[in-house]
Design a protein around this motif. Structure first.
Motif, PDB file in Angstrom:
ATOM      1  N   GLY A  43      51.865   5.729  45.987  1.00  0.00           N
ATOM      2  CA  GLY A  43      50.723   4.856  46.254  1.00  0.00           C
ATOM      3  C   GLY A  43      49.509   5.199  45.424  1.00  0.00           C
ATOM      4  N   GLN A  44      49.703   5.889  44.298  1.00  0.00           N
ATOM      5  CA  GLN A  44      48.589   6.339  43.478  1.00  0.00           C
ATOM      6  C   GLN A  44      48.639   5.730  42.083  1.00  0.00           C
ATOM      7  OE1 GLN A  44      46.207   8.417  44.771  1.00  0.00           O
ATOM      8  NE2 GLN A  44      47.338   8.246  46.702  1.00  0.00           N
ATOM      9  N   SER A  54      42.838   3.139  41.606  1.00  0.00           N
ATOM     10  CA  SER A  54      43.552   3.167  42.886  1.00  0.00           C
ATOM     11  C   SER A  54      44.241   1.843  43.135  1.00  0.00           C
ATOM     12  CB  SER A  54      42.588   3.478  44.036  1.00  0.00           C
ATOM     13  OG  SER A  54      41.595   2.470  44.140  1.00  0.00           O
ATOM     14  N   LEU A  76      45.347   1.455  46.703  1.00  0.00           N
ATOM     15  CA  LEU A  76      45.291   1.426  48.165  1.00  0.00           C
ATOM     16  C   LEU A  76      43.844   1.395  48.638  1.00  0.00           C
ATOM     17  CD1 LEU A  76      47.840   4.322  48.950  1.00  0.00           C
ATOM     18  CD2 LEU A  76      48.356   1.894  48.585  1.00  0.00           C
ATOM     19  N   SER A  81      42.538   2.811  54.282  1.00  0.00           N
ATOM     20  CA  SER A  81      43.549   2.898  55.339  1.00  0.00           C
ATOM     21  C   SER A  81      44.951   3.087  54.793  1.00  0.00           C
ATOM     22  CB  SER A  81      43.498   1.629  56.201  1.00  0.00           C
ATOM     23  OG  SER A  81      42.230   1.461  56.797  1.00  0.00           O
ATOM     24  N   GLY A  82      45.057   3.209  53.474  1.00  0.00           N
ATOM     25  CA  GLY A  82      46.352   3.424  52.861  1.00  0.00           C
ATOM     26  C   GLY A  82      47.157   2.166  52.638  1.00  0.00           C
TER      27      GLY A  82
END
Length: 474
Positions: free
Chosen positions: A431-432, A455, A457, A460-461
């Motif tokens: 997720g990066q 980023s 995300l 809250s991811g």
């Protein structure tokens, strides 16, 4: 904390991180940093007043002040523009730092609109901070209001979260963005060629049929094609049913539109998927309900297009004339709303498109990608990647920072493929954004920018929240 403050804090972190190389064990004293929130504002975007923001690295514990000095070119203060507060005889003004706040602002007032010339510029520079603690002028110490190319900044295109329902077009030189619903259009009619493109952001596909009579085609004749004419079947032959993902307009699923009507066949069109409603365990839900099927045929009428379309079992069809518009790459049409749609900005006024995308996996055919970034090759926008390597994460960060700071443009590396940033900026497993690369982009006006993806995300991811920084290369 608002998005405004979060973005500002990010700018400070980037500025400090890129200008120093500290040892992990060193404890640095906290200082009070002041910077402009934005490095550039396009003069053309200010028809009246615009609030210009300055931000602090932390909430102020005391009252104080910031002194701003003004310089300008081809404009006269009080005639072309003014500010609130007004300037002194030394062309300076002060803004308050108030205890308990994390920003301050002033107002820029444009006094001539529509504009009388496009070579105006006004620069504001932070020259002094009066505050009881140690202070630093760092980050964006200057901000420019100009018609010239943007010096850079941080942009977070609003593609809409996990279902990514929007496409966002970005122009770096102005900082302008245009957001459109990605299921608002189906077909794109080229202005500089006799070609028609499918909406790959909703996974459309099309197959040529052995007929040129649209009214005689029936669903019962086509059912054997339904499993084939689709994206993501892991069958290499489905590449034939989608447009070339490179952006080459001469390689569309729908063949070139011919002068002779008899040479233009009927196509079976998979209308793809609506954006999803909720995120699945992988973090995205870009493919929701199936949008069904259509049959279409496209003819030439002088230099324009005549589109015929219908549902599969209809015995008659609709017709609409789609005119070419040389100011745009394409004219867009919705088969759902029976209307033309405004999608892309004019061909010279966008560089990047943040979107869902139909790409090709070698040996597996067409496949859908989320978090994709394409560049406007039809508007002469080109790009290439700069990738660095190092033995460990700390060395990598330092090497990337140094390379980013001192990069020199290599014209031989530019290509006409619209997928250079593509999906190669993010790792869906972590997720990066990748930390070993950035991108060089040349826009259609001849400006060069370096772009670093930050980023994918939100806090809250959740996926679907891309953010990037860019900087003009002089």
């Amino acid at each position: 904390m608002s998005k405004f403050y979060k973005l500002a804090v990010l700018l400070f972190v980037l500025a400090i991180g890129f200008s120093s190389c500290e040892k992990d064990h060193e404890v640095q004293p906290q200082v009070f940093v002041v910077a402009f929130a934005d490095q550039f504002t396009s003069y053309s975007n200010i028809s009246g007043e615009r609030e210009i923001g300055l931000v602090f690295s932390k909430k102020a514990d005391f009252d104080g002040s910031v002194t701003i000095k003004l310089s300008d070119k081809n404009v006269t203060y009080g005639i072309d523009y003014t500010t609130i507060p007004t300037i002194s005889t030394s062309r300076e003004f002060q803004l308050p730092i108030k205890a308990g706040t994390q920003s301050t602002t002033f107002v820029f007032k444009n006094l001539i609109y529509p504009f009388d010339r496009e070579d105006k510029s006004v620069q504001f520079e932070i020259i002094k901070i009066e505050y009881p603690e140690t202070t630093v002028i760092q980050g964006y110490s200057r901000t420019m209001i100009s018609f010239d190319a943007s010096l850079g900044g941080v942009i977070a295109p609003e593609i809409g979260g996990p279902s990514q329902p929007f496409q966002v077009y970005v122009e770096l030189s102005s900082g302008n963005q245009k957001k459109v619903a990605r299921d608002s259009w189906d077909l794109a009619f080229a202005s500089d060629a006799d070609r028609v493109k499918l909406n790959g952001s909703i996974y459309m596909a099309a197959k040529k049929l052995d007929t040129n009579n649209i009214d005689q085609v029936r669903q019962s004749q086509l059912s054997g094609y339904f499993a084939q004419v689709a994206v993501g079947t892991f069958d290499p032959t489905n590449e034939n049913y989608v447009d070339a993902p490179s952006g080459d307009v001469t390689k569309t699923a729908i063949a070139e539109i011919k002068e002779n009507d008899a040479d233009n066949a009927v196509y079976l069109v998979n209308m793809g998927f609506e954006p999803g409603k909720t995120a699945n365990p992988s973090g995205v839900d870009v493919a929701g309900e199936q949008r069904g099927w259509k049959k279409i045929r496209i003819l030439k009428r002088d230099q324009d297009y005549l589109l015929q379309y219908a549902n599969l079992d209809d015995a008659t069809h609709k017709e609409v004339l789609i005119k070419k518009n040389p100011a745009f790459n394409f004219s867009f049409y919705s088969l759902k709303t029976n209307a033309e749609v405004s999608v892309e900005p004019t061909k010279e006024n966008w560089d990047l498109n943040f979107t869902v995308f139909t790409n090709i996996i070698a040996g597996s055919g067409s496949y859908g990608y989320s978090d994709f970034v394409s560049n406007n090759t039809m508007g002469k926008v080109q790009a290439y990647a700069v990738i660095v390597t190092a033995a460990n994460a700390k060395e990598l960060a330092a090497k990337l920072a140094e390379t980013y700071k001192n990069v020199q443009v290599d014209p031989s590396k530019f290509t006409n493929d619209q997928r250079i940033i593509g999906a190669d900026w993010r790792d869906v497993f972590t997720g990066q954004a990748f930390k070993d690369r950035f991108f060089i982009l040349k826009d259609g006006k001849g400006n060069y920018y370096k772009i670093r993806m930050l980023s994918m995300l939100n806090e809250s991811g959740k996926r679907g929240y891309p953010k990037f920084e860019y900087e003009l290369i002089f």
